[in-house]
Design a protein around this motif. Structure first.
Motif, PDB file in Angstrom:
ATOM      1  N   LYS A  30       7.581  11.003 -22.231  1.00  0.00           N
ATOM      2  CA  LYS A  30       6.574  10.531 -23.201  1.00  0.00           C
ATOM      3  C   LYS A  30       6.570  11.347 -24.490  1.00  0.00           C
ATOM      4  O   LYS A  30       5.723  11.154 -25.345  1.00  0.00           O
ATOM      5  CB  LYS A  30       5.187  10.582 -22.545  1.00  0.00           C
ATOM      6  CG  LYS A  30       5.015   9.610 -21.388  1.00  0.00           C
ATOM      7  CD  LYS A  30       3.646   9.735 -20.728  1.00  0.00           C
ATOM      8  CE  LYS A  30       3.626  10.855 -19.712  1.00  0.00           C
ATOM      9  NZ  LYS A  30       2.356  10.906 -18.944  1.00  0.00           N
ATOM     10  N   LEU A  31       7.527  12.277 -24.598  1.00  0.00           N
ATOM     11  CA  LEU A  31       7.574  13.144 -25.772  1.00  0.00           C
ATOM     12  C   LEU A  31       8.652  12.694 -26.743  1.00  0.00           C
ATOM     13  O   LEU A  31       9.810  12.486 -26.334  1.00  0.00           O
ATOM     14  CB  LEU A  31       7.841  14.591 -25.353  1.00  0.00           C
ATOM     15  CG  LEU A  31       6.823  15.241 -24.412  1.00  0.00           C
ATOM     16  CD1 LEU A  31       7.290  16.631 -24.017  1.00  0.00           C
ATOM     17  CD2 LEU A  31       5.454  15.309 -25.079  1.00  0.00           C
ATOM     18  N   ALA A  32       8.310  12.559 -27.997  1.00  0.00           N
ATOM     19  CA  ALA A  32       9.283  12.236 -29.042  1.00  0.00           C
ATOM     20  C   ALA A  32       8.681  12.620 -30.387  1.00  0.00           C
ATOM     21  O   ALA A  32       7.453  12.556 -30.573  1.00  0.00           O
ATOM     22  CB  ALA A  32       9.628  10.747 -29.021  1.00  0.00           C
ATOM     23  N   ASN A  33       9.526  13.035 -31.304  1.00  0.00           N
ATOM     24  CA  ASN A  33       9.045  13.381 -32.646  1.00  0.00           C
ATOM     25  C   ASN A  33       8.334  12.187 -33.283  1.00  0.00           C
ATOM     26  O   ASN A  33       8.738  11.027 -33.093  1.00  0.00           O
ATOM     27  CB  ASN A  33      10.209  13.818 -33.534  1.00  0.00           C
ATOM     28  CG  ASN A  33      10.583  15.267 -33.310  1.00  0.00           C
ATOM     29  OD1 ASN A  33       9.721  16.116 -33.102  1.00  0.00           O
ATOM     30  ND2 ASN A  33      11.870  15.561 -33.334  1.00  0.00           N
ATOM     31  N   ASP A  34       7.289  12.447 -34.025  1.00  0.00           N
ATOM     32  CA  ASP A  34       6.462  11.483 -34.762  1.00  0.00           C
ATOM     33  C   ASP A  34       5.511  10.678 -33.886  1.00  0.00           C
ATOM     34  O   ASP A  34       4.680   9.922 -34.403  1.00  0.00           O
ATOM     35  CB  ASP A  34       7.329  10.506 -35.587  1.00  0.00           C
ATOM     36  CG  ASP A  34       8.151  11.210 -36.641  1.00  0.00           C
ATOM     37  OD1 ASP A  34       7.672  12.246 -37.154  1.00  0.00           O
ATOM     38  OD2 ASP A  34       9.256  10.748 -36.947  1.00  0.00           O
ATOM     39  N   MET A  35       5.612  10.812 -32.537  1.00  0.00           N
ATOM     40  CA  MET A  35       4.660  10.119 -31.680  1.00  0.00           C
ATOM     41  C   MET A  35       3.283  10.760 -31.800  1.00  0.00           C
ATOM     42  O   MET A  35       3.164  11.969 -31.982  1.00  0.00           O
ATOM     43  CB  MET A  35       5.107  10.176 -30.212  1.00  0.00           C
ATOM     44  CG  MET A  35       6.177   9.160 -29.837  1.00  0.00           C
ATOM     45  SD  MET A  35       6.388   9.059 -28.053  1.00  0.00           S
ATOM     46  CE  MET A  35       4.782   8.432 -27.544  1.00  0.00           C
ATOM     47  N   VAL A  36       2.242   9.929 -31.679  1.00  0.00           N
ATOM     48  CA  VAL A  36       0.863  10.432 -31.673  1.00  0.00           C
ATOM     49  C   VAL A  36       0.357  10.358 -30.240  1.00  0.00           C
ATOM     50  O   VAL A  36       0.372   9.290 -29.613  1.00  0.00           O
ATOM     51  CB  VAL A  36      -0.035   9.620 -32.612  1.00  0.00           C
ATOM     52  CG1 VAL A  36      -1.482  10.117 -32.546  1.00  0.00           C
ATOM     53  CG2 VAL A  36       0.481   9.723 -34.044  1.00  0.00           C
ATOM     54  N   VAL A  37      -0.039  11.510 -29.726  1.00  0.00           N
ATOM     55  CA  VAL A  37      -0.389  11.610 -28.312  1.00  0.00           C
ATOM     56  C   VAL A  37      -1.682  12.397 -28.121  1.00  0.00           C
ATOM     57  O   VAL A  37      -2.128  13.124 -28.996  1.00  0.00           O
ATOM     58  CB  VAL A  37       0.743  12.303 -27.509  1.00  0.00           C
ATOM     59  CG1 VAL A  37       2.005  11.474 -27.513  1.00  0.00           C
ATOM     60  CG2 VAL A  37       1.007  13.707 -28.058  1.00  0.00           C
ATOM     61  N   LYS A  38      -2.238  12.226 -26.927  1.00  0.00           N
ATOM     62  CA  LYS A  38      -3.372  13.031 -26.478  1.00  0.00           C
ATOM     63  C   LYS A  38      -2.862  13.981 -25.412  1.00  0.00           C
ATOM     64  O   LYS A  38      -2.155  13.559 -24.490  1.00  0.00           O
ATOM     65  CB  LYS A  38      -4.465  12.118 -25.914  1.00  0.00           C
ATOM     66  CG  LYS A  38      -5.662  12.852 -25.335  1.00  0.00           C
ATOM     67  CD  LYS A  38      -6.698  11.853 -24.822  1.00  0.00           C
ATOM     68  CE  LYS A  38      -7.889  12.560 -24.192  1.00  0.00           C
ATOM     69  NZ  LYS A  38      -8.910  11.583 -23.722  1.00  0.00           N
ATOM     70  N   LEU A  39      -3.191  15.276 -25.541  1.00  0.00           N
ATOM     71  CA  LEU A  39      -2.686  16.287 -24.617  1.00  0.00           C
ATOM     72  C   LEU A  39      -3.829  16.959 -23.864  1.00  0.00           C
ATOM     73  O   LEU A  39      -4.922  17.145 -24.407  1.00  0.00           O
ATOM     74  CB  LEU A  39      -1.888  17.360 -25.364  1.00  0.00           C
ATOM     75  CG  LEU A  39      -0.711  16.916 -26.236  1.00  0.00           C
ATOM     76  CD1 LEU A  39      -0.059  18.142 -26.870  1.00  0.00           C
ATOM     77  CD2 LEU A  39       0.312  16.138 -25.428  1.00  0.00           C
ATOM     78  N   SER A  40      -3.544  17.340 -22.603  1.00  0.00           N
ATOM     79  CA  SER A  40      -4.495  18.133 -21.814  1.00  0.00           C
ATOM     80  C   SER A  40      -3.854  19.472 -21.504  1.00  0.00           C
ATOM     81  O   SER A  40      -2.692  19.536 -21.086  1.00  0.00           O
ATOM     82  CB  SER A  40      -4.828  17.419 -20.501  1.00  0.00           C
ATOM     83  OG  SER A  40      -5.364  16.144 -20.747  1.00  0.00           O
ATOM     84  N   GLY A  41      -4.592  20.550 -21.740  1.00  0.00           N
ATOM     85  CA  GLY A  41      -4.023  21.865 -21.480  1.00  0.00           C
ATOM     86  C   GLY A  41      -4.987  22.973 -21.845  1.00  0.00           C
ATOM     87  O   GLY A  41      -6.197  22.760 -21.927  1.00  0.00           O
ATOM     88  N   THR A  42      -4.423  24.145 -22.092  1.00  0.00           N
ATOM     89  CA  THR A  42      -5.230  25.341 -22.351  1.00  0.00           C
ATOM     90  C   THR A  42      -4.736  26.060 -23.595  1.00  0.00           C
ATOM     91  O   THR A  42      -3.533  26.278 -23.758  1.00  0.00           O
ATOM     92  CB  THR A  42      -5.166  26.309 -21.148  1.00  0.00           C
ATOM     93  OG1 THR A  42      -5.543  25.614 -19.963  1.00  0.00           O
ATOM     94  CG2 THR A  42      -6.100  27.490 -21.363  1.00  0.00           C
TER      95      THR A  42
END
Length: 972
Positions: free
Chosen positions: A873-885
């Motif tokens: 699901k990772l690629a340059n210019d993609m807009v994503v929502k991330l979960s982490g710390t």
């Protein structure tokens, strides 16, 4: 109002030997004390206490021979303060003509108009802020007794070293700068031959010495192999196969040897290794089997510590007492600053030559504060004395406690923001504490200090076991944070004199183990302490004499020893905190003027972060516009206007009239063409005249052709108008041929015809430009295309952000990156994606990338398990929502990273939430037919839409706010 002080109480032996400088300092101190303390409450400091403190300080200053020093610093700083209140045009005139003026003319010109607010000389940081005499002589602007600042940390009879005022002056390179003017004033006052800069010798460390030695040996061996003599010219040696082979051999040896040299700063060949041998001995032993490696090591050892270059001290200036600094040491010319510098470092200047070093430190925050004050004064008519601001609780709650500290002095880094959110300061003392705590030694106390402040349980420390120091440590929640507290603990627990306490504190900061070791026993058991600078012995009572347990005393000493390596003096931290509070206060109460000043003074690389923060704080930014933009950023009381300097167009646009009514009008009168004109289109300077930048770019070549024809036609109109006028004056043409260097002369009718043709051509091409249709229907650019062109041209997004189309972080249940902390969700656009394998197993993948939202950017680490679940699901210019710390980088605590969670939903691609579209409208009655469509078009707060003439691209003077609260279309 308290009774004025008339005289200073000094010992008889001091009074007998007063110099002219001593007497002047006493006179100035009495005058300044009565001015500074006129309205200071007596219950906070009685007249008796004030007189005792001032008299004691003066006695020390005079006895140690530093009256001249105080007078000189006070003199040039007061000049700098006065310059800060001059109108800007007069400051610039003074800078341009100061070398021509005498010192009397300079002072007269400065004092002629000081009507503006300003802050061009800093609070006065460093230990000097602990001096009341410095405060009343306007060298510093911190009242020391109110904050329990120690004069002895700055100057005491047991410390045989020069005092040092850290003087901040606004930077000369930016508007409202005074540093260069003040230095010129010093040169005039004390003689140009008596004032100079200081050398900063650059010495070869072991790694550099090894590399340089290897390079020299390559050339030597190549000369031998080729039979050249020393000094012979060797053409194209680097292409010679023999040189390539020799170079590889020595380069490989150099790399291997340098890899065995520790990275620790200050490492030399004589540094002790773990096995007790020196670095030199260790390397010789390891490479004993290689003759060439051994030669490199031996020669490099000879070069270790040798000066290989000379820079110039960034702030230090020498003022000699004899008017000729060259008598104290050799000088060398510094081409970069166009001035002389003495061939000594700062320590040698003071300790060896006995020269006086002044620090003229350039600080751009002073330029920012001054510009903000001027903008407030000009926009609102409010004159603010920034040195006397009220203590506002909202500054702590809305700026510091929330980490909303972009562009707040000393508190804008990521690490500081995280600390502020954790600590939640609510008073000025907290700012002073945090400023001193955010460094390696005391940083380990941040968590327990925060826990104590907020009433959470904390493990008992060694300091809690000593009742005698509880009151001392109460302001810092039971832990030593400042150097002054270290000194006081030695004074209270160990029963040292205050001077002796400063001596051991200095030894700890310099890591002088032999002094630390001998004082460890003295601190606990008492004994004779030798001052290694004065070589005097002082009896110390020790902690156990006060009933403090031996193991507790040892524990406290060891903790102090570790802390003192990195500790900050409170005077320095407090002055920093004062300046920080000023910037935070301005940011909260006058954000428009504050951000405008930041944008004008800061470097362009900071612009994106400043703009994002301004918008996040509700400040409106008007985009680049050919009519409203000026060279720099400007503002009124409603919004900031983007400046042409922000898009590197200030020079090209300096002659604009800012009254253009259409694109055609600008083409005809603007005088800008080619790539500069294209750049203006791409950054949106004509967006008020056309809905499509792409369409306007398409017709620029047509405009260019017409303008070239207009240029030729205009030249011919001028030419034949002049010719006809000359014919009228000289009908026979006797002088015309010579004047125009011609063999024959056209008939008057022919000249008239050519003039008419030129006028027709001029009229035709002018009308063609005005009639040119901008094909907005045919060429429509998307928001992404516009933004990408802005980023490519300027390095930042100007009129929006690619993430805007996906909604705000709040819309997506995320935190803004600029405010993210702990376990959280963030959103943004991916860039700089790098996928790689682990060192242990090439089949295991991990990824690193940046993610950016409208507020900031953060580096993301996606480790193996997380990559297995989310990598696709990772690629340059993609807009994503991330979960982490959010975590601090272990190597650099000030740099934050986002560690992606392991689950398969840690990356969620986002869909476009908003879109943009255009409606064609023949008349206003058709607007009602669009009501249903407009109600689906989310524009928070009713953003303006514009009506355009689609045939010409001209904007009609009508703004339509899309919806009001009753869902009716409103026409403004």
């Amino acid at each position: 109002m308290r009774e004025p002080i008339a005289n200073i109480v000094l010992p008889e032996d001091v009074l007998k030997n007063l110099t002219k400088a001593d007497k002047l300092l006493i006179k100035n101190t009495i005058k300044g004390t009565n001015e500074r303390y006129k309205d200071f409450p007596e219950e906070k400091l009685s007249n008796e206490e004030l007189l005792r403190r001032v008299s004691y300080e003066l006695e020390v200053i005079i006895t140690m021979g530093f009256s001249d020093y105080f007078l000189v610093v006070a003199d040039f700083l007061q000049v700098g303060q006065k310059i800060g209140h001059m109108p800007l045009d007069r400051i610039e005139h003074l800078r341009a003509h100061m070398t021509e003026m005498s010192i009397e003319e300079m002072i007269s010109y400065i004092e002629e108009d000081m009507s503006y607010p300003g802050f061009t000389i800093g609070i006065g940081r460093g230990s000097g802020a602990g001096s009341v005499v410095a405060y009343v002589n306007y060298i510093t602007n911190v009242e020391p007794t109110q904050y329990d600042l120690l004069f002895e940390r700055f100057l005491n009879p047991e410390r045989v070293s020069m005092p040092d005022f850290d003087s901040d002056l606004s930077k000369a390179e930016a508007p409202y700068g005074v540093r260069d003017i003040v230095i010129e004033y010093v040169g005039k006052k004390y003689g140009y031959d008596g004032v100079c800069g200081i050398c900063t010798p650059s010495t070869l460390a072991p790694k550099a010495a090894v590399m340089n030695t290897a390079n020299i040996l390559v050339d030597r061996e190549f000369q031998k192999k080729k039979g050249f003599k020393e000094g012979d010219y060797i053409p194209n040696s680097e292409k010679d196969p023999v040189w390539v082979e020799i170079n590889k051999h020595y380069t490989d040896l150099s790399k291997a040897i340098r890899a065995d040299i520790p990275e620790d700063p200050g490492t030399t060949f004589s540094s002790e290794m773990e096995d007790g041998s020196t670095l030199y001995e260790s390397l010789k032993m390891k490479y004993a089997g290689s003759k060439d490696a051994t030669e490199i090591i031996e020669l490099a050892n000879m070069l270790d510590g040798v000066n290989d270059n000379y820079g110039k001290h960034a702030a230090g200036v020498i003022i000699a007492d004899n008017g000729n600094v060259g008598e104290y040491g050799a000088l060398m010319y510094d081409d970069e600053s166009n001035g002389w510098k003495i061939q000594m470092n700062a320590v040698e200047c003071e300790d060896t030559a006995g020269l006086l070093k002044m620090d003229f430190l350039g600080l751009k925050t002073l330029n920012i504060i001054t510009m903000a004050l001027r903008l407030i004064y000009e926009n609102r008519g409010i004159y603010i004395n920034v040195e006397n601001l009220p203590d506002d609780p909202e500054v702590y709650s809305k700026i510091f406690a929330t980490g909303n500290t972009v562009e707040v002095f000393q508190f804008s880094s990521n690490g500081m923001k995280q600390m502020l959110k954790k600590f939640k300061p609510d008073k000025f003392d907290d700012l002073t504490l945090l400023n001193a705590t955010f460094r390696p030694g005391p940083m380990k106390y941040i968590d327990p200090i925060a826990d104590k402040k907020h009433g959470r349980p904390v493990e008992t420390s060694a300091f809690d076991k000593v009742p005698q120091i509880q009151e001392l440590l109460a302001p810092t929640y039971g832990y030593p944070v400042y150097q002054e507290q270290v000194m006081r603990i030695f004074q209270i627990m160990g029963q040292y004199s205050i001077g002796g306490a400063d001596e051991i504190r200095r030894a700890m900061s310099k890591k002088k183990q032999y002094i630390i070791a001998e004082n460890r026993e003295i601190f606990v058991h008492g004994g004779e302490m030798e001052n290694h600078r004065t070589h005097k012995s002082i009896h110390v009572g020790g902690a156990m004499e006060l009933g403090i347990a031996e193991d507790t005393a040892y524990e406290v000493f060891d903790a102090l020893s570790d802390f003192a390596k990195y500790g900050f003096n409170k005077s320095h931290s407090l002055a920093y905190a004062k300046t920080a509070y000023m910037t935070a206060w301005l940011k909260l109460h006058y954000p428009i003027e504050f951000y405008t000043a930041c944008l004008c003074i800061e470097e362009n690389k900071e612009m994106a972060a400043i703009l994002a923060d301004a918008k996040a704080n509700g400040v409106k930014i008007a985009p680049v516009d050919i009519n409203t933009s000026r060279a720099g950023f400007t503002c009124d009381t409603e919004q900031i206007y983007f400046g042409f300097a922000g898009v590197s167009m200030e020079k090209a646009t300096q002659n604009l009239t800012h009254d253009y009514v259409s694109v055609a009008d600008f083409i005809l009168r603007g005088g800008i063409k080619g790539s500069k004109l294209e750049g203006l289109v791409k950054v949106g300077a004509f967006d008020n005249f056309t809905t499509s930048r792409k369409a306007l770019l398409e017709v620029l070549p047509v405009y260019a052709e017409h303008m070239e024809a207009i240029k030729k036609a205009q030249a011919n109109v001028t030419k034949y108008t002049n010719i006809l006028a000359d014919m009228e004056a000289d009908p026979e043409g006797k002088t015309l041929l010579k004047k125009y260097d011609r063999k024959s002369w056209p008939k008057k009718e022919e000249a008239q015809t050519r003039l008419e043709n030129a006028k027709e051509s001029l009229d035709f091409h002018t009308k063609a430009i005005k009639a040119q249709v901008i094909p907005m229907q045919q060429f429509k650019d998307t928001m992404y295309e516009r933004l990408q062109a802005e980023k490519d041209l300027c390095g930042l997004y100007l009129t929006g952000h690619p993430v805007d189309m996906y909604g705000t972080p709040k819309d997506n249940g995320c935190m803004e990156i600029i405010n993210s902390t702990g376990n959280c969700h963030i959103m943004g656009q991916i860039s700089n994606l790098r996928i790689c394998s682990t060192k242990a197993d090439a089949s295991k993948k991990l990824a690193f990338f940046d993610i950016e939202d409208q507020t900031d950017k953060i580096h993301v680490c996606c480790f193996t398990e997380s990559f297995n679940n989310n990598g696709s699901k990772l690629a340059n210019d993609m807009v994503v929502k991330l979960s982490g710390t959010v975590k601090a980088d272990k190597q650099d605590p000030d740099t934050l990273q986002f560690i992606l969670n392991k689950g398969d939903k840690s990356v969620i691609p986002l869909a476009v939430a908003k879109s943009e579209f255009t409606f064609n409208i023949k008349d206003l009655t058709q607007l009602k037919e669009l009501q249903d469509k407009l109600s689906d078009f989310e524009m928070a707060g009713g953003h303006p839409a514009y009506i355009y003439d689609m045939s010409t691209g001209d904007r009609m003077k009508l703004d339509i706010c899309l919806m009001d609260e009753a869902e009716n279309i409103r026409v403004a």
